[in-house]
Design a protein around this motif. Structure first.
Motif, PDB file in Angstrom:
ATOM      1  N   ILE B 105       0.853  -1.335  -0.047  1.00 39.26           N
ATOM      2  CA  ILE B 105       0.038  -0.068  -0.107  1.00 39.26           C
ATOM      3  C   ILE B 105       0.854   1.254  -0.039  1.00 39.26           C
ATOM      4  O   ILE B 105       0.604   2.295  -0.929  1.00 39.26           O
ATOM      5  N   ALA B 106       1.971   1.253   0.940  1.00 40.21           N
ATOM      6  CA  ALA B 106       2.656   2.418   0.999  1.00 40.21           C
ATOM      7  C   ALA B 106       3.340   2.565  -0.346  1.00 40.21           C
ATOM      8  O   ALA B 106       3.511   3.870  -0.734  1.00 40.21           O
ATOM      9  N   GLN B 107       3.975   1.621  -0.777  1.00 46.10           N
ATOM     10  CA  GLN B 107       4.809   1.866  -2.093  1.00 46.10           C
ATOM     11  C   GLN B 107       3.794   2.396  -3.239  1.00 46.10           C
ATOM     12  O   GLN B 107       4.269   3.180  -4.217  1.00 46.10           O
ATOM     13  N   THR B 108       2.709   1.749  -3.151  1.00 49.37           N
ATOM     14  CA  THR B 108       1.669   2.186  -4.460  1.00 49.37           C
ATOM     15  C   THR B 108       1.386   3.703  -4.242  1.00 49.37           C
ATOM     16  O   THR B 108       1.501   4.441  -5.295  1.00 49.37           O
ATOM     17  N   VAL B 109       1.035   4.078  -2.998  1.00 47.77           N
ATOM     18  CA  VAL B 109       0.848   5.566  -2.756  1.00 47.77           C
ATOM     19  C   VAL B 109       2.133   6.404  -3.208  1.00 47.77           C
ATOM     20  O   VAL B 109       2.058   7.407  -3.891  1.00 47.77           O
ATOM     21  N   LEU B 110       3.109   5.844  -2.894  1.00 45.90           N
ATOM     22  CA  LEU B 110       4.394   6.479  -3.017  1.00 45.90           C
ATOM     23  C   LEU B 110       4.731   6.846  -4.746  1.00 45.90           C
ATOM     24  O   LEU B 110       5.093   7.746  -4.950  1.00 45.90           O
ATOM     25  N   VAL B 111       4.581   5.635  -5.552  1.00 48.31           N
ATOM     26  CA  VAL B 111       4.682   5.908  -6.754  1.00 48.31           C
ATOM     27  C   VAL B 111       3.667   6.449  -7.783  1.00 48.31           C
ATOM     28  O   VAL B 111       3.850   6.686  -8.935  1.00 48.31           O
ATOM     29  N   LEU B 112       2.493   6.461  -7.304  1.00 47.99           N
ATOM     30  CA  LEU B 112       1.460   7.108  -7.879  1.00 47.99           C
ATOM     31  C   LEU B 112       1.634   8.325  -8.558  1.00 47.99           C
ATOM     32  O   LEU B 112       1.420   8.420  -9.725  1.00 47.99           O
ATOM     33  N   PRO B 113       2.226   9.417  -7.969  1.00 52.55           N
ATOM     34  CA  PRO B 113       2.228  10.563  -8.645  1.00 52.55           C
ATOM     35  C   PRO B 113       3.345  10.383  -9.867  1.00 52.55           C
ATOM     36  O   PRO B 113       3.026  11.062 -10.949  1.00 52.55           O
ATOM     37  N   ILE B 114       4.365   9.925  -9.527  1.00 48.49           N
ATOM     38  CA  ILE B 114       5.286  10.024 -10.723  1.00 48.49           C
ATOM     39  C   ILE B 114       4.939   9.319 -11.886  1.00 48.49           C
ATOM     40  O   ILE B 114       5.071   9.602 -13.031  1.00 48.49           O
ATOM     41  N   MET B 115       4.156   8.048 -11.794  1.00 50.57           N
ATOM     42  CA  MET B 115       3.692   7.258 -12.853  1.00 50.57           C
ATOM     43  C   MET B 115       2.637   7.902 -13.435  1.00 50.57           C
ATOM     44  O   MET B 115       2.509   8.022 -14.748  1.00 50.57           O
ATOM     45  N   THR B 116       1.629   8.718 -12.736  1.00 47.01           N
ATOM     46  CA  THR B 116       0.771   9.615 -13.409  1.00 47.01           C
ATOM     47  C   THR B 116       1.284  10.580 -14.118  1.00 47.01           C
ATOM     48  O   THR B 116       1.053  10.870 -15.182  1.00 47.01           O
ATOM     49  N   GLY B 117       2.114  11.247 -13.531  1.00 46.24           N
ATOM     50  CA  GLY B 117       2.944  12.573 -14.135  1.00 46.24           C
ATOM     51  C   GLY B 117       3.523  11.971 -15.207  1.00 46.24           C
ATOM     52  O   GLY B 117       3.827  12.894 -16.366  1.00 46.24           O
ATOM     53  N   LEU B 118       4.478  11.006 -15.457  1.00 46.42           N
ATOM     54  CA  LEU B 118       5.173  10.522 -16.507  1.00 46.42           C
ATOM     55  C   LEU B 118       4.485  10.031 -17.666  1.00 46.42           C
ATOM     56  O   LEU B 118       4.811  10.038 -18.832  1.00 46.42           O
ATOM     57  N   THR B 119       3.157   9.374 -17.080  1.00 46.72           N
ATOM     58  CA  THR B 119       2.266   9.124 -18.257  1.00 46.72           C
ATOM     59  C   THR B 119       1.702  10.475 -19.003  1.00 46.72           C
ATOM     60  O   THR B 119       1.675  10.312 -19.933  1.00 46.72           O
ATOM     61  N   ILE B 120       1.445  11.486 -18.287  1.00 48.55           N
ATOM     62  CA  ILE B 120       1.044  12.681 -18.846  1.00 48.55           C
ATOM     63  C   ILE B 120       2.050  13.182 -19.840  1.00 48.55           C
ATOM     64  O   ILE B 120       1.834  13.608 -20.963  1.00 48.55           O
ATOM     65  N   SER B 121       3.458  13.061 -19.233  1.00 45.88           N
ATOM     66  CA  SER B 121       4.607  13.377 -20.188  1.00 45.88           C
ATOM     67  C   SER B 121       4.729  12.859 -21.164  1.00 45.88           C
ATOM     68  O   SER B 121       5.003  13.067 -22.589  1.00 45.88           O
ATOM     69  N   ALA B 122       4.550  11.374 -21.231  1.00 45.94           N
ATOM     70  CA  ALA B 122       4.667  10.391 -22.422  1.00 45.94           C
ATOM     71  C   ALA B 122       3.621  10.723 -23.321  1.00 45.94           C
ATOM     72  O   ALA B 122       3.882  10.926 -24.544  1.00 45.94           O
ATOM     73  N   LEU B 123       2.380  11.135 -22.908  1.00 51.59           N
ATOM     74  CA  LEU B 123       1.207  11.455 -23.753  1.00 51.59           C
ATOM     75  C   LEU B 123       1.592  12.779 -24.383  1.00 51.59           C
ATOM     76  O   LEU B 123       1.307  13.146 -25.712  1.00 51.59           O
ATOM     77  N   SER B 124       2.155  13.824 -23.705  1.00 47.92           N
ATOM     78  CA  SER B 124       2.407  15.045 -24.321  1.00 47.92           C
ATOM     79  C   SER B 124       3.680  14.889 -25.434  1.00 47.92           C
ATOM     80  O   SER B 124       3.933  15.728 -26.339  1.00 47.92           O
TER      81      SER B 124
END
Lengths: 358, 233
Positions: B105-124
């Motif tokens: 749970i802790a690691q999921t919460v931890l990496v959620l922002p960076i994965m979401t952000g990098l997904t946005i960057s990937a699409l941009s």
């Protein structure tokens, strides 16, 4: 096929298109030429529904395409577009070309057959399984053309399709454009900043300047009787002389820089005009040579410069204003002229095209 | 100096002989972090796409917030999850504290922002001409979204890999909610590579630490290799 009626487009406060009006007929190749930033791409994007105009109307087969929002997909599917920058999807060549067919839910067998045909047409037969990203720019652009054509569009839009390509690829694409139009009857609208490409390919040309068509006509019309000083400059008329029309013994002549010039057709006295004279229509003779044929304009002057240009030399003569002629090297040698030589410049009144100044 | 050389030799022996304790710790690390990565990816990729393609008020601010959370301190995440699942916390009854589940749970919460952000960057990062081409080829809205995602697939994969890297290398949250427990059964232990290195080093077991550190690096290297191979296909 396509009717443009007062089409306007502004980005923020900058107006790129300021009321473009014109018609593109079914089955013709129409070139939009104009300097960079004239709004050529914007116009094509508006027609392909990639942008929305801020004013005016674009009608395709009578339908106002930006008014019928629920039909925009079927309208867009009548058209194919090739963009200036060669761009391919990160997959195989065959899959690239199949994309439009897959969007239309074509059957797998039909897709394979059409992709093969399209590759054959653009001269890339056997490239099916190649990674599209590994192709050269010219090959990518041919894939883009095949991709746009495989959906059998009624209208093909091409936005400066050869601007980034090497000369051989340019020739290949140009050849394809002519063949597609001739063999498939596709209406083709393309933009280019290369006026000679417009001349080579198009049945008609629209010169887009300052957001409007400054002139629409056949290549011959645009290149020999430009509608304005700006068009004349853009289509490469080197000699543009500003002057005022005066009446003289019942005939009109133009006085420019203290020199009188006869022209075949002129507006009434008092009008300010720009005279366009193609350099290839201008002859240069030694100052002491026999007089030119009667009726020709013959102006004395001094050679200001001789600049090599390919197998020719561009000779500029100061006659009170500068006039340039293009002569073969040998002709320059035979004339024995160099900078400072006194010469006589002559040209027929019919070679002078006058445009009224705004 | 001698100690370090000795440490490396011993570390090599532990790895080559597939020392049971060391292997168990490494395997547990991979299991926990991979689970967290998959869970986070299942949320982050669709979320990133929704934010990227969406138009809603506060979109820019949300992206800024997500980017700020890239550097979310791991101990802060650990503390947050600790507060939620400790005996007195709202989810205390689930008895999750000091379990591998808590770490996931802790690691999921931890990496959620960076994965979401990098997904946005990937699409941009998808070429605007590619987007125009898809539209001009007559894509429906859904076909358009699917194909832009497809075009960004390698960059999205990299986003997920970065998330995994952050999950497996963090120690703060793992120690706070995991507790670095070495129990008799594999599933109830919470000792992972990072927490073990921290413990062994503090106890002076340099060679164990070095062995575990090398394994951690090897895992990172393996992930990197997989990504680059896929991207160059």
């Amino acid at each position: 096929m396509i009717e443009l009626e007062g089409v306007r487009k502004a980005f923020d406060s900058k107006e790129v298109l300021a009321g473009v009006t014109g018609r593109i007929e079914r089955g013709e190749i129409f070139a939009v030429i104009g300097p960079s930033g004239a709004g050529k791409s914007t116009l094509l994007r508006l027609i392909d529904l990639l942008d929305t105009p801020t004013g005016g109307a674009i009608r395709v087969r009578g339908t106002d395409i930006h008014a019928e929002t629920e039909r925009s997909l079927s309208i867009r599917r009548m058209m194919g577009m090739v963009f200036q920058k060669p761009a391919v999807f990160n997959t195989t060549v065959a899959e690239n070309i199949a994309v439009g067919l897959r969007f239309r839910r074509a059957r797998e067998a039909a897709i394979r057959e059409k992709v093969e045909e399209a590759l054959e047409m653009v001269g890339l037969a056997g490239y099916e399984e190649r990674r599209a990203r590994t192709l050269s720019g010219g090959e990518m652009q041919r894939v883009a053309l095949a991709r746009a054509m495989v959906i059998e569009p009624a209208i093909l839009l091409m936005d400066e399709p050869t601007a980034n390509l090497d000369p051989v690829s340019v020739a290949t694409i140009e050849d394809l454009v002519v063949r597609i139009n001739r063999d498939l009857g596709t209406t083709i609208l393309f933009s280019t900043h290369d006026m000679y490409q417009g001349q080579r390919l198009a049945h008609r040309i629209g010169v887009l300047m300052n957001g409007v068509f400054a002139q629409v006509g056949t290549p011959r019309e645009v290149f020999t009787i430009p509608a304005s000083r700006d068009v004349a400059r853009f289509v490469g008329i080197e000699n543009i002389v500003d002057g005022v029309v005066v009446g003289e013994n019942g005939n009109a002549v133009v006085v420019a820089g203290g020199v009188r010039i006869r022209a075949a057709a002129l507006p009434g006295p008092g009008e300010r005009v720009s005279l366009c004279i193609r350099s290839e229509d201008i002859r240069i003779a030694p100052a002491d040579a026999a007089m030119a044929a009667p009726g020709r304009n013959a102006l004395p002057g001094t050679v200001a410069s001789i600049v090599p240009r390919g197998p020719f030399s561009r000779v500029t003569v100061d006659c009170g204003f500068a006039l340039s002629s293009v002569l073969a090297w040998k002709v320059v040698d035979d004339l024995g002229i160099r900078e400072g030589s006194r010469v006589r410049v002559s040209f027929a009144p019919e070679s002078v095209h006058a445009v009224q100044q705004e | 100096m001698y100690e370090i050389v000795e440490g490396f030799l011993e570390a090599a022996r532990l790895i080559v002989t597939l020392d049971a304790d060391v292997m168990a710790i490494a395997l547990r690390s991979i299991t926990i972090s991979l689970t967290a990565t998959v869970l986070a990816g299942l949320v982050a990729v669709p979320l990133g796409a929704a934010i990227y393609f969406g138009t809603f008020p506060g979109r820019k601010s949300l992206i800024n917030l997500i980017q700020t959370l890239y550097s979310l301190p791991t101990v802060v995440v650990g503390l947050l999850i600790f507060l939620f699942i400790s005996r007195v916390g709202p989810f205390g009854f689930m008895r999750l504290l000091f379990t591998p589940t808590a770490m996931v749970i802790a690691q999921t919460v931890l990496v959620l922002p960076i994965m979401t952000g990098l997904t946005i960057s990937a699409l941009s990062g998808v070429d605007p001409v590619i987007r125009d081409t898809l539209r001009s080829l007559g894509a429906t809205h859904l076909q358009f979204l699917a194909n832009v995602m497809k075009e960004a697939r390698f960059a999205i994969l990299a986003a997920v890999a970065v998330g995994f890297g952050r999950a497996i290398s963090e120690v703060g949250a793992a120690i706070l909610v995991g507790g670095n427990i070495m129990a008799s059964s594999f599933a109830s232990s919470t000792r992972v590579l990072t927490t073990a290195i921290s413990l062994e080093t503090s106890m002076g077991n340099i060679s164990e630490s070095i062995a575990l550190g090398i394994l951690l690096l090897l895992i990172a290297l393996a992930v990197n290799l997989v990504i680059t191979t896929v991207q160059h296909r």
